[in-house]
Write a protein that holds these residues in place. Sequence first.
Motif, PDB file in Angstrom:
ATOM      1  N   LEU A  43     -64.354 -52.992 -35.362  1.00 42.62           N
ATOM      2  CA  LEU A  43     -64.568 -53.103 -36.713  1.00 42.62           C
ATOM      3  C   LEU A  43     -66.296 -52.972 -36.975  1.00 42.62           C
ATOM      4  CD1 LEU A  43     -63.788 -53.973 -39.612  1.00 42.62           C
ATOM      5  CD2 LEU A  43     -64.235 -56.379 -38.923  1.00 42.62           C
ATOM      6  N   GLY A  44     -66.543 -51.755 -37.280  1.00 45.81           N
ATOM      7  CA  GLY A  44     -68.101 -51.326 -37.105  1.00 45.81           C
ATOM      8  C   GLY A  44     -68.373 -50.592 -38.540  1.00 45.81           C
ATOM      9  N   SER A  45     -68.910 -49.342 -38.227  1.00 41.68           N
ATOM     10  CA  SER A  45     -69.141 -48.380 -39.431  1.00 41.68           C
ATOM     11  C   SER A  45     -67.805 -48.245 -40.018  1.00 41.68           C
ATOM     12  CB  SER A  45     -69.745 -47.184 -38.858  1.00 41.68           C
ATOM     13  OG  SER A  45     -71.072 -47.572 -38.309  1.00 41.68           O
ATOM     14  N   ASN A  46     -66.962 -48.042 -39.080  1.00 45.30           N
ATOM     15  CA  ASN A  46     -65.395 -47.918 -39.442  1.00 45.30           C
ATOM     16  C   ASN A  46     -64.412 -48.919 -39.026  1.00 45.30           C
ATOM     17  OD1 ASN A  46     -65.263 -44.923 -40.518  1.00 45.30           O
ATOM     18  ND2 ASN A  46     -66.565 -44.935 -38.423  1.00 45.30           N
ATOM     19  N   ALA A  47     -63.339 -49.203 -39.626  1.00 46.76           N
ATOM     20  CA  ALA A  47     -62.405 -50.074 -38.984  1.00 46.76           C
ATOM     21  C   ALA A  47     -61.242 -49.364 -38.677  1.00 46.76           C
ATOM     22  CB  ALA A  47     -61.665 -50.931 -39.950  1.00 46.76           C
ATOM     23  N   VAL A  48     -61.075 -49.455 -37.224  1.00 45.17           N
ATOM     24  CA  VAL A  48     -60.071 -48.439 -36.453  1.00 45.17           C
ATOM     25  C   VAL A  48     -58.755 -49.363 -35.913  1.00 45.17           C
ATOM     26  CG1 VAL A  48     -59.748 -47.098 -34.643  1.00 45.17           C
ATOM     27  CG2 VAL A  48     -61.778 -47.246 -35.617  1.00 45.17           C
ATOM     28  N   TYR A  49     -57.635 -48.951 -36.340  1.00 45.96           N
ATOM     29  CA  TYR A  49     -56.399 -49.750 -36.043  1.00 45.96           C
ATOM     30  C   TYR A  49     -55.377 -48.580 -35.239  1.00 45.96           C
ATOM     31  CZ  TYR A  49     -57.632 -53.023 -39.814  1.00 45.96           C
ATOM     32  OH  TYR A  49     -58.204 -53.906 -40.730  1.00 45.96           O
ATOM     33  N   ARG A  50     -54.399 -49.241 -34.494  1.00 43.10           N
ATOM     34  CA  ARG A  50     -53.612 -48.658 -33.894  1.00 43.10           C
ATOM     35  C   ARG A  50     -52.328 -49.180 -34.434  1.00 43.10           C
ATOM     36  NH1 ARG A  50     -53.368 -46.360 -28.847  1.00 43.10           N
ATOM     37  NH2 ARG A  50     -55.362 -47.500 -28.129  1.00 43.10           N
ATOM     38  N   MET A 271     -80.691 -42.710 -32.043  1.00 47.86           N
ATOM     39  CA  MET A 271     -79.765 -43.682 -31.481  1.00 47.86           C
ATOM     40  C   MET A 271     -80.344 -45.119 -31.624  1.00 47.86           C
ATOM     41  SD  MET A 271     -79.407 -41.925 -27.682  1.00 47.86           S
ATOM     42  CE  MET A 271     -78.931 -43.371 -26.740  1.00 47.86           C
ATOM     43  N   VAL A 272     -81.846 -45.170 -31.664  1.00 46.93           N
ATOM     44  CA  VAL A 272     -82.469 -46.508 -32.004  1.00 46.93           C
ATOM     45  C   VAL A 272     -82.266 -46.853 -33.284  1.00 46.93           C
ATOM     46  CG1 VAL A 272     -84.680 -47.560 -31.973  1.00 46.93           C
ATOM     47  CG2 VAL A 272     -83.959 -46.252 -30.107  1.00 46.93           C
ATOM     48  N   ALA A 273     -82.324 -45.862 -34.322  1.00 49.62           N
ATOM     49  CA  ALA A 273     -82.179 -46.034 -35.613  1.00 49.62           C
ATOM     50  C   ALA A 273     -80.916 -46.729 -35.985  1.00 49.62           C
ATOM     51  CB  ALA A 273     -82.733 -45.043 -36.597  1.00 49.62           C
ATOM     52  N   TRP A 274     -79.871 -46.085 -35.301  1.00 49.86           N
ATOM     53  CA  TRP A 274     -78.628 -46.455 -35.654  1.00 49.86           C
ATOM     54  C   TRP A 274     -78.263 -47.850 -35.189  1.00 49.86           C
ATOM     55  CZ3 TRP A 274     -74.982 -48.509 -32.167  1.00 49.86           C
ATOM     56  CH2 TRP A 274     -73.474 -48.508 -32.876  1.00 49.86           C
ATOM     57  N   LEU A 275     -78.941 -48.218 -34.054  1.00 55.68           N
ATOM     58  CA  LEU A 275     -78.797 -49.702 -33.612  1.00 55.68           C
ATOM     59  C   LEU A 275     -79.382 -50.592 -34.569  1.00 55.68           C
ATOM     60  CD1 LEU A 275     -77.430 -50.872 -30.962  1.00 55.68           C
ATOM     61  CD2 LEU A 275     -79.799 -50.881 -30.085  1.00 55.68           C
ATOM     62  N   GLY A 276     -80.731 -50.228 -35.209  1.00 57.90           N
ATOM     63  CA  GLY A 276     -81.245 -50.795 -36.053  1.00 57.90           C
ATOM     64  C   GLY A 276     -80.442 -51.495 -37.320  1.00 57.90           C
ATOM     65  N   HIS A 277     -79.747 -50.598 -37.394  1.00 57.96           N
ATOM     66  CA  HIS A 277     -78.574 -51.020 -38.904  1.00 57.96           C
ATOM     67  C   HIS A 277     -77.526 -52.036 -38.354  1.00 57.96           C
ATOM     68  CE1 HIS A 277     -79.886 -48.258 -41.828  1.00 57.96           C
ATOM     69  NE2 HIS A 277     -80.023 -47.369 -40.775  1.00 57.96           N
ATOM     70  N   GLN A 278     -77.489 -52.305 -37.035  1.00 58.49           N
ATOM     71  CA  GLN A 278     -76.230 -53.403 -36.579  1.00 58.49           C
ATOM     72  C   GLN A 278     -77.044 -54.617 -36.475  1.00 58.49           C
ATOM     73  OE1 GLN A 278     -73.754 -51.677 -36.521  1.00 58.49           O
ATOM     74  NE2 GLN A 278     -74.777 -49.722 -36.871  1.00 58.49           N
ATOM     75  N   VAL A 279     -78.361 -54.709 -36.356  1.00 59.29           N
ATOM     76  CA  VAL A 279     -79.142 -56.047 -35.971  1.00 59.29           C
ATOM     77  C   VAL A 279     -78.482 -57.248 -36.567  1.00 59.29           C
ATOM     78  CG1 VAL A 279     -81.018 -54.833 -34.797  1.00 59.29           C
ATOM     79  CG2 VAL A 279     -81.048 -55.631 -37.197  1.00 59.29           C
ATOM     80  N   ASN A 282     -74.740 -58.235 -35.225  1.00 59.40           N
ATOM     81  CA  ASN A 282     -74.306 -58.524 -34.057  1.00 59.40           C
ATOM     82  C   ASN A 282     -75.730 -58.975 -33.112  1.00 59.40           C
ATOM     83  OD1 ASN A 282     -74.245 -57.743 -31.080  1.00 59.40           O
ATOM     84  ND2 ASN A 282     -72.252 -56.767 -31.777  1.00 59.40           N
ATOM     85  N   ASP A 283     -75.799 -60.179 -32.831  1.00 59.12           N
ATOM     86  CA  ASP A 283     -76.922 -60.563 -31.703  1.00 59.12           C
ATOM     87  C   ASP A 283     -77.253 -59.502 -30.531  1.00 59.12           C
ATOM     88  OD1 ASP A 283     -77.349 -62.662 -33.495  1.00 59.12           O
ATOM     89  OD2 ASP A 283     -76.187 -63.928 -32.294  1.00 59.12           O
ATOM     90  N   ARG A 284     -76.239 -58.986 -30.041  1.00 55.05           N
ATOM     91  CA  ARG A 284     -76.380 -58.192 -28.915  1.00 55.05           C
ATOM     92  C   ARG A 284     -77.095 -56.884 -29.272  1.00 55.05           C
ATOM     93  NH1 ARG A 284     -73.603 -54.460 -25.661  1.00 55.05           N
ATOM     94  NH2 ARG A 284     -71.691 -53.952 -27.178  1.00 55.05           N
ATOM     95  N   ALA A 285     -76.904 -56.366 -30.354  1.00 54.48           N
ATOM     96  CA  ALA A 285     -77.365 -55.137 -30.888  1.00 54.48           C
ATOM     97  C   ALA A 285     -78.757 -55.580 -31.347  1.00 54.48           C
ATOM     98  CB  ALA A 285     -76.767 -54.830 -32.355  1.00 54.48           C
ATOM     99  N   ALA A 286     -79.102 -56.695 -31.676  1.00 50.54           N
ATOM    100  CA  ALA A 286     -80.436 -57.017 -32.194  1.00 50.54           C
ATOM    101  C   ALA A 286     -81.540 -57.049 -30.756  1.00 50.54           C
ATOM    102  CB  ALA A 286     -80.409 -58.381 -32.836  1.00 50.54           C
ATOM    103  N   ALA A 287     -80.783 -57.547 -29.774  1.00 52.14           N
ATOM    104  CA  ALA A 287     -81.359 -57.765 -28.448  1.00 52.14           C
ATOM    105  C   ALA A 287     -81.598 -56.428 -27.720  1.00 52.14           C
ATOM    106  CB  ALA A 287     -80.611 -58.526 -27.464  1.00 52.14           C
ATOM    107  N   GLU A 288     -80.606 -55.404 -28.114  1.00 51.59           N
ATOM    108  CA  GLU A 288     -80.721 -53.904 -27.619  1.00 51.59           C
ATOM    109  C   GLU A 288     -81.766 -53.278 -28.355  1.00 51.59           C
ATOM    110  OE1 GLU A 288     -80.115 -50.878 -24.769  1.00 51.59           O
ATOM    111  OE2 GLU A 288     -79.520 -52.983 -24.700  1.00 51.59           O
TER     112      GLU A 288
END
Length: 308
Positions: A43-50, A271-279, A282-288
């Motif tokens: 569950l991120g930019s997309n929700a992915v189901y099997r 890559m860095v900008a994409w991660l910036g949208h996750q901060v 997600n705490d792990r994304a913010a730290a990264e």
Amino acid sequence: MISGSSGEPDGGAEFTAEGLEPLLRQACETAELDAHGAELLRLGSNAVYRLASAPVIVRIARDRSVLAEMERAVNVTRWLETRDFPAMRVPAEVAQPLVVGGRVVTFWESVQEHEEYGTVGELADLLRRLHWLEEPESLKLPYFDPLAKVAASLEGLEGISGEDQKFLEERAASLGKDYERLDFVLPFGMIHGDASIGNILRHRDGHAVLIDLDGFALAPREWDLVQTSMFYERYGWHTQAEYAEFVHRYGFDLMNWPGYETLADLRELMMVAWLGHQVTRNDRAAAEFARRVRSLRTGEGRDEWGPF
């Protein structure tokens, strides 16, 4: 093909596991599939189901603006199948993408029950084969504009400081000038657009296949090689032996090309900008994100980056 459009036009369903459950059921019903027992994988930019009822993966996009992109991805997938190219497939009987509840829904054949990535060498083989193909005009592939992509990715970074925002924008402007002066040496043509070890999976019958086909575009082929080079040279995510195998099997070492550093810097900024949208999610994304911006400022510590 768009079908099954219904629900609130601006995506009334909350983008959570609970909020998307009715939407998943409705989309599967439209596609004549059974959503009972479906497993949420991501569950991120997309929700992915099997799906439990069939070897099918359902992808629900957060943003309706990707509709044209997903239409193109489905068309690319169907065309690659006619060329017998090893890539993910779509169920032949499902008309898609669907727009349900204001969300874009697509259906993909499951590669296998458990995710198993291919090798760097297999990635080289697939890219070499892909780059030999001549795409039909009917696919209407866009031209890849990295500068526009970077500019768009730097918009709406609500969770970062103004100081970081300014730094990233100034870096993008400087790299844009360098990029305009590049002299590419590989042929211009069809690229995957996000070619890395993370987008090659082992099929249940043993062979490796390319996945995530929505970034297909027309561009210098160097763009499909840069991530593997960076992952080895900058971050240590690939070994020297793995990279040597990639170069041997593709037949070109991007790191010997004078434009490598500029291309790598631009891809890294994406890559860095994409991660910036996750901060904010997600705490792990913010730290990264903080770690990576610090590396860009100082030029040090890239070997401490973690895959995300």
